[in-house]
Design a protein around this motif. Structure first.
Motif, PDB file in Angstrom:
ATOM      1  N   LEU A 163       0.830  -1.211   0.000  1.00  0.00           N
ATOM      2  CA  LEU A 163       0.000   0.000   0.000  1.00  0.00           C
ATOM      3  C   LEU A 163       0.866   1.263   0.000  1.00  0.00           C
ATOM      4  O   LEU A 163       0.556   2.241  -0.686  1.00  0.00           O
ATOM      5  CB  LEU A 163      -0.927   0.002   1.221  1.00  0.00           C
ATOM      6  CG  LEU A 163      -2.154  -0.905   1.143  1.00  0.00           C
ATOM      7  CD1 LEU A 163      -2.906  -0.892   2.462  1.00  0.00           C
ATOM      8  CD2 LEU A 163      -3.076  -0.455   0.014  1.00  0.00           C
ATOM      9  N   ASN A 164       1.952   1.249   0.769  1.00  0.00           N
ATOM     10  CA  ASN A 164       2.841   2.410   0.806  1.00  0.00           C
ATOM     11  C   ASN A 164       3.477   2.665  -0.561  1.00  0.00           C
ATOM     12  O   ASN A 164       3.604   3.816  -0.988  1.00  0.00           O
ATOM     13  CB  ASN A 164       3.938   2.201   1.857  1.00  0.00           C
ATOM     14  CG  ASN A 164       3.432   2.413   3.261  1.00  0.00           C
ATOM     15  OD1 ASN A 164       2.511   3.196   3.501  1.00  0.00           O
ATOM     16  ND2 ASN A 164       4.008   1.695   4.223  1.00  0.00           N
ATOM     17  N   ILE A 165       3.864   1.582  -1.229  1.00  0.00           N
ATOM     18  CA  ILE A 165       4.447   1.728  -2.560  1.00  0.00           C
ATOM     19  C   ILE A 165       3.407   2.271  -3.534  1.00  0.00           C
ATOM     20  O   ILE A 165       3.687   3.163  -4.350  1.00  0.00           O
ATOM     21  CB  ILE A 165       5.017   0.387  -3.050  1.00  0.00           C
ATOM     22  CG1 ILE A 165       6.202  -0.021  -2.165  1.00  0.00           C
ATOM     23  CG2 ILE A 165       5.452   0.478  -4.510  1.00  0.00           C
ATOM     24  CD1 ILE A 165       6.743  -1.401  -2.464  1.00  0.00           C
ATOM     25  N   PHE A 166       2.171   1.769  -3.441  1.00  0.00           N
ATOM     26  CA  PHE A 166       1.103   2.259  -4.318  1.00  0.00           C
ATOM     27  C   PHE A 166       0.803   3.739  -4.064  1.00  0.00           C
ATOM     28  O   PHE A 166       0.521   4.498  -4.983  1.00  0.00           O
ATOM     29  CB  PHE A 166      -0.162   1.423  -4.136  1.00  0.00           C
ATOM     30  CG  PHE A 166      -0.141   0.127  -4.895  1.00  0.00           C
ATOM     31  CD1 PHE A 166       0.693  -0.030  -5.996  1.00  0.00           C
ATOM     32  CD2 PHE A 166      -0.946  -0.935  -4.516  1.00  0.00           C
ATOM     33  CE1 PHE A 166       0.723  -1.214  -6.700  1.00  0.00           C
ATOM     34  CE2 PHE A 166      -0.926  -2.131  -5.215  1.00  0.00           C
ATOM     35  CZ  PHE A 166      -0.089  -2.272  -6.316  1.00  0.00           C
ATOM     36  N   ARG A 167       0.852   4.139  -2.791  1.00  0.00           N
ATOM     37  CA  ARG A 167       0.633   5.562  -2.487  1.00  0.00           C
ATOM     38  C   ARG A 167       1.690   6.432  -3.179  1.00  0.00           C
ATOM     39  O   ARG A 167       1.392   7.491  -3.722  1.00  0.00           O
ATOM     40  CB  ARG A 167       0.665   5.786  -0.973  1.00  0.00           C
ATOM     41  CG  ARG A 167      -0.551   5.267  -0.235  1.00  0.00           C
ATOM     42  CD  ARG A 167      -0.584   5.794   1.191  1.00  0.00           C
ATOM     43  NE  ARG A 167      -1.660   5.188   1.958  1.00  0.00           N
ATOM     44  CZ  ARG A 167      -1.494   4.206   2.831  1.00  0.00           C
ATOM     45  NH1 ARG A 167      -0.272   3.720   3.055  1.00  0.00           N
ATOM     46  NH2 ARG A 167      -2.521   3.703   3.486  1.00  0.00           N
ATOM     47  N   HIS A 168       2.925   5.958  -3.130  1.00  0.00           N
ATOM     48  CA  HIS A 168       4.005   6.694  -3.791  1.00  0.00           C
ATOM     49  C   HIS A 168       3.755   6.774  -5.298  1.00  0.00           C
ATOM     50  O   HIS A 168       3.929   7.840  -5.911  1.00  0.00           O
ATOM     51  CB  HIS A 168       5.348   6.014  -3.532  1.00  0.00           C
ATOM     52  CG  HIS A 168       6.476   6.593  -4.327  1.00  0.00           C
ATOM     53  ND1 HIS A 168       7.209   7.676  -3.893  1.00  0.00           N
ATOM     54  CD2 HIS A 168       6.990   6.252  -5.546  1.00  0.00           C
ATOM     55  CE1 HIS A 168       8.124   7.977  -4.794  1.00  0.00           C
ATOM     56  NE2 HIS A 168       8.025   7.125  -5.804  1.00  0.00           N
ATOM     57  N   ILE A 169       3.347   5.656  -5.907  1.00  0.00           N
ATOM     58  CA  ILE A 169       3.085   5.634  -7.347  1.00  0.00           C
ATOM     59  C   ILE A 169       1.967   6.598  -7.710  1.00  0.00           C
ATOM     60  O   ILE A 169       2.070   7.369  -8.675  1.00  0.00           O
ATOM     61  CB  ILE A 169       2.737   4.203  -7.803  1.00  0.00           C
ATOM     62  CG1 ILE A 169       3.954   3.277  -7.634  1.00  0.00           C
ATOM     63  CG2 ILE A 169       2.256   4.200  -9.249  1.00  0.00           C
ATOM     64  CD1 ILE A 169       3.647   1.818  -7.895  1.00  0.00           C
ATOM     65  N   ILE A 170       0.886   6.588  -6.919  1.00  0.00           N
ATOM     66  CA  ILE A 170      -0.248   7.482  -7.196  1.00  0.00           C
ATOM     67  C   ILE A 170       0.170   8.945  -7.072  1.00  0.00           C
ATOM     68  O   ILE A 170      -0.189   9.788  -7.900  1.00  0.00           O
ATOM     69  CB  ILE A 170      -1.420   7.163  -6.240  1.00  0.00           C
ATOM     70  CG1 ILE A 170      -2.000   5.782  -6.575  1.00  0.00           C
ATOM     71  CG2 ILE A 170      -2.507   8.232  -6.334  1.00  0.00           C
ATOM     72  CD1 ILE A 170      -2.973   5.254  -5.543  1.00  0.00           C
ATOM     73  N   GLN A 171       0.950   9.245  -6.034  1.00  0.00           N
ATOM     74  CA  GLN A 171       1.434  10.617  -5.847  1.00  0.00           C
ATOM     75  C   GLN A 171       2.298  11.052  -7.024  1.00  0.00           C
ATOM     76  O   GLN A 171       2.180  12.171  -7.523  1.00  0.00           O
ATOM     77  CB  GLN A 171       2.218  10.712  -4.542  1.00  0.00           C
ATOM     78  CG  GLN A 171       2.662  12.123  -4.192  1.00  0.00           C
ATOM     79  CD  GLN A 171       3.405  12.170  -2.871  1.00  0.00           C
ATOM     80  OE1 GLN A 171       3.722  11.134  -2.274  1.00  0.00           O
ATOM     81  NE2 GLN A 171       3.689  13.366  -2.406  1.00  0.00           N
ATOM     82  N   ARG A 172       3.174  10.151  -7.488  1.00  0.00           N
ATOM     83  CA  ARG A 172       4.033  10.461  -8.636  1.00  0.00           C
ATOM     84  C   ARG A 172       3.187  10.696  -9.888  1.00  0.00           C
ATOM     85  O   ARG A 172       3.435  11.642 -10.653  1.00  0.00           O
ATOM     86  CB  ARG A 172       5.002   9.302  -8.860  1.00  0.00           C
ATOM     87  CG  ARG A 172       5.829   9.381 -10.132  1.00  0.00           C
ATOM     88  CD  ARG A 172       6.952  10.401 -10.041  1.00  0.00           C
ATOM     89  NE  ARG A 172       7.865  10.053  -8.982  1.00  0.00           N
ATOM     90  CZ  ARG A 172       8.828   9.117  -9.097  1.00  0.00           C
ATOM     91  NH1 ARG A 172       8.975   8.456 -10.225  1.00  0.00           N
ATOM     92  NH2 ARG A 172       9.631   8.892  -8.086  1.00  0.00           N
ATOM     93  N   LEU A 173       2.173   9.862 -10.111  1.00  0.00           N
ATOM     94  CA  LEU A 173       1.321  10.013 -11.286  1.00  0.00           C
ATOM     95  C   LEU A 173       0.566  11.342 -11.261  1.00  0.00           C
ATOM     96  O   LEU A 173       0.422  12.010 -12.288  1.00  0.00           O
ATOM     97  CB  LEU A 173       0.329   8.846 -11.382  1.00  0.00           C
ATOM     98  CG  LEU A 173       0.907   7.509 -11.850  1.00  0.00           C
ATOM     99  CD1 LEU A 173      -0.139   6.412 -11.739  1.00  0.00           C
ATOM    100  CD2 LEU A 173       1.388   7.619 -13.293  1.00  0.00           C
ATOM    101  N   ARG A 174       0.080  11.716 -10.086  1.00  0.00           N
ATOM    102  CA  ARG A 174      -0.629  12.990  -9.974  1.00  0.00           C
ATOM    103  C   ARG A 174       0.294  14.160 -10.296  1.00  0.00           C
ATOM    104  O   ARG A 174      -0.080  15.084 -11.030  1.00  0.00           O
ATOM    105  CB  ARG A 174      -1.198  13.156  -8.566  1.00  0.00           C
ATOM    106  CG  ARG A 174      -2.466  12.338  -8.318  1.00  0.00           C
ATOM    107  CD  ARG A 174      -2.946  12.523  -6.894  1.00  0.00           C
ATOM    108  NE  ARG A 174      -4.229  11.857  -6.683  1.00  0.00           N
ATOM    109  CZ  ARG A 174      -4.796  11.693  -5.497  1.00  0.00           C
ATOM    110  NH1 ARG A 174      -4.187  12.136  -4.407  1.00  0.00           N
ATOM    111  NH2 ARG A 174      -5.958  11.092  -5.395  1.00  0.00           N
ATOM    112  N   GLY A 175       1.508  14.119  -9.743  1.00  0.00           N
ATOM    113  CA  GLY A 175       2.463  15.194 -10.008  1.00  0.00           C
ATOM    114  C   GLY A 175       2.832  15.276 -11.476  1.00  0.00           C
ATOM    115  O   GLY A 175       2.911  16.371 -12.046  1.00  0.00           O
ATOM    116  N   THR A 176       3.068  14.121 -12.105  1.00  0.00           N
ATOM    117  CA  THR A 176       3.416  14.097 -13.518  1.00  0.00           C
ATOM    118  C   THR A 176       2.269  14.616 -14.375  1.00  0.00           C
ATOM    119  O   THR A 176       2.471  15.365 -15.333  1.00  0.00           O
ATOM    120  CB  THR A 176       3.794  12.676 -13.955  1.00  0.00           C
ATOM    121  OG1 THR A 176       4.862  12.203 -13.131  1.00  0.00           O
ATOM    122  CG2 THR A 176       4.222  12.639 -15.409  1.00  0.00           C
ATOM    123  N   THR A 177       1.044  14.224 -14.022  1.00  0.00           N
ATOM    124  CA  THR A 177      -0.130  14.683 -14.767  1.00  0.00           C
ATOM    125  C   THR A 177      -0.271  16.199 -14.684  1.00  0.00           C
ATOM    126  O   THR A 177      -0.519  16.875 -15.691  1.00  0.00           O
ATOM    127  CB  THR A 177      -1.404  14.013 -14.227  1.00  0.00           C
ATOM    128  OG1 THR A 177      -1.278  12.598 -14.350  1.00  0.00           O
ATOM    129  CG2 THR A 177      -2.630  14.474 -15.010  1.00  0.00           C
TER     130      THR A 177
END
Length: 361
Positions: A120-134
């Protein structure tokens, strides 16, 4: 930074964290070193211990678009680890960068054995990265659309203005020929110089909208340059109650005079507008420092608002100016960069602003 204190490592329990640290390979990367190319088969997960990594995508022949950054305490390459697909972007070290590389197969083995909280922690990081990139990509798309629109508008303006500007220049030349007194000669020369400068300013905005800056360098004496700038703005300073002072040594620079005048005009005009008709003082000092020349432009105005100081050189950043486009400082930076120079500033609210321009001698 110590590898064992990296946030990614702290996701795991003590035994798993120790195993990851043992498997990791710490490597230093110099600036502009390519870490991996777009389309490569993934082999590592990367933890940023020092420096910064830039990600870019190929957009055509010789063109790459920056899409994201990874800074200290962050990690990247997790998409390739999790789905096994080729790298979706190119990764490049942008500063003295230290990375810890964890082999994919060994990381997947540990992930299969770990609890759901780590995942879950890794997924949170991925989601945060995707939001920033978007958000970054959306900003870049909006920026490009604005620049295209500005380019089209400037093209139209240049076309429409050429005829009346030509008429004004011809009229001033006729007046100059018919009236040989010193005042008429000076005013006609000023009219012609200002029209030339207006057309060059439009061309510079057009160049900026296209992402290039063409220089026509010639040897220019700095004192002559500042005298010319003062002559072009003398009435403007008198009207706005601004005291303009300059101090420069007798030295010559290889520069595009029109474009450097544009930089001075942008920065000085911003200072004059900040005085808000209350008057003030602007001083330009030029000094040779080693193999460079420093041009210091200081005013005693209200200073640059804190809200925009960190983004001052970004396009479309403006504050409290009814007619401002937010392009002046961005164009100035592009011109100085094209000359192989640097521009920076110091500002304190209520105590004025000083810009520092460095150009090669």
């Amino acid at each position: 930074m110590d590898l064992k204190n990296h946030p990614f490592i702290t996701y795991f329990d003590t035994l798993q964290a120790e195993k990851l640290c043992q498997q990791a390979v710490v490597e230093n990367f110099s600036s502009e070193t390519i870490i991996f190319e777009e389309g490569e088969i993934p082999d590592y997960l990367y933890l940023v211990l020092e420096g910064q990594v830039e990600f870019s995508k190929h957009m055509g022949i010789g063109k790459n678009q920056i899409v994201a950054f990874a800074n200290i305490n962050e990690f990247f390459g997790e998409f390739g680890v999790l789905d096994g697909q080729p790298r979706s972007a190119k990764a490049t070290a942008t500063a003295g960068t230290t990375l810890a590389k964890i082999p994919c197969d060994q990381l997947m083995e540990i992930l299969h054995q770990t609890n759901g909280g780590v995942v879950l922690n890794i997924f949170r990081h991925i989601i945060q990265r995707l939001r920033g990139t978007t958000e970054q990509l959306v900003s870049q798309v909006v920026y490009k659309e604005k620049m295209v629109l500005i380019g089209e508008m400037i093209n139209t303006l240049i076309h429409d203005f050429k005829s009346p500007f030509t008429s004004i220049q011809l009229a001033s030349e006729m007046l100059k020929e018919q009236h040989l007194d010193a005042d008429t000669q000076e005013w006609c020369e000023l009219i012609q110089a200002q029209i030339t400068q207006m057309l060059s300013m439009a061309d510079e905005v057009l160049e900026f909208s296209r992402g290039n800056s063409t220089l026509y360098k010639t040897p220019i004496n700095v004192i002559d340059l500042l005298n010319r700038f003062h002559r072009l703005n003398r009435n403007y300073f008198q009207h706005t109650k601004v005291a303009f002072i300059f101090d420069a040594p007798d030295l010559t620079l290889s520069i595009d005079e029109t474009k450097i005048l544009r930089v001075l005009q942008n920065l000085v005009s911003n200072a004059v507008e900040a005085f808000n008709d209350q008057g003030g003082e602007i001083e330009i000092k030029v000094r040779a420092t080693g193999n460079r020349v420093q041009i210091k432009i200081a005013d005693n105005g209200p200073g640059i608002p804190q809200e925009i100081q960190k983004r001052l050189f970004e396009p479309f950043v403006t504050y409290g100016k009814s007619g401002g486009t937010g392009l002046g400082t961005a164009i100035s930076q592009s011109i100085i960069n094209a000359h192989g120079g640097e521009i920076s500033f110091q500002s304190k609210v209520g105590a004025g602003t000083t810009f520092y321009i460095y150009l090669p001698l």
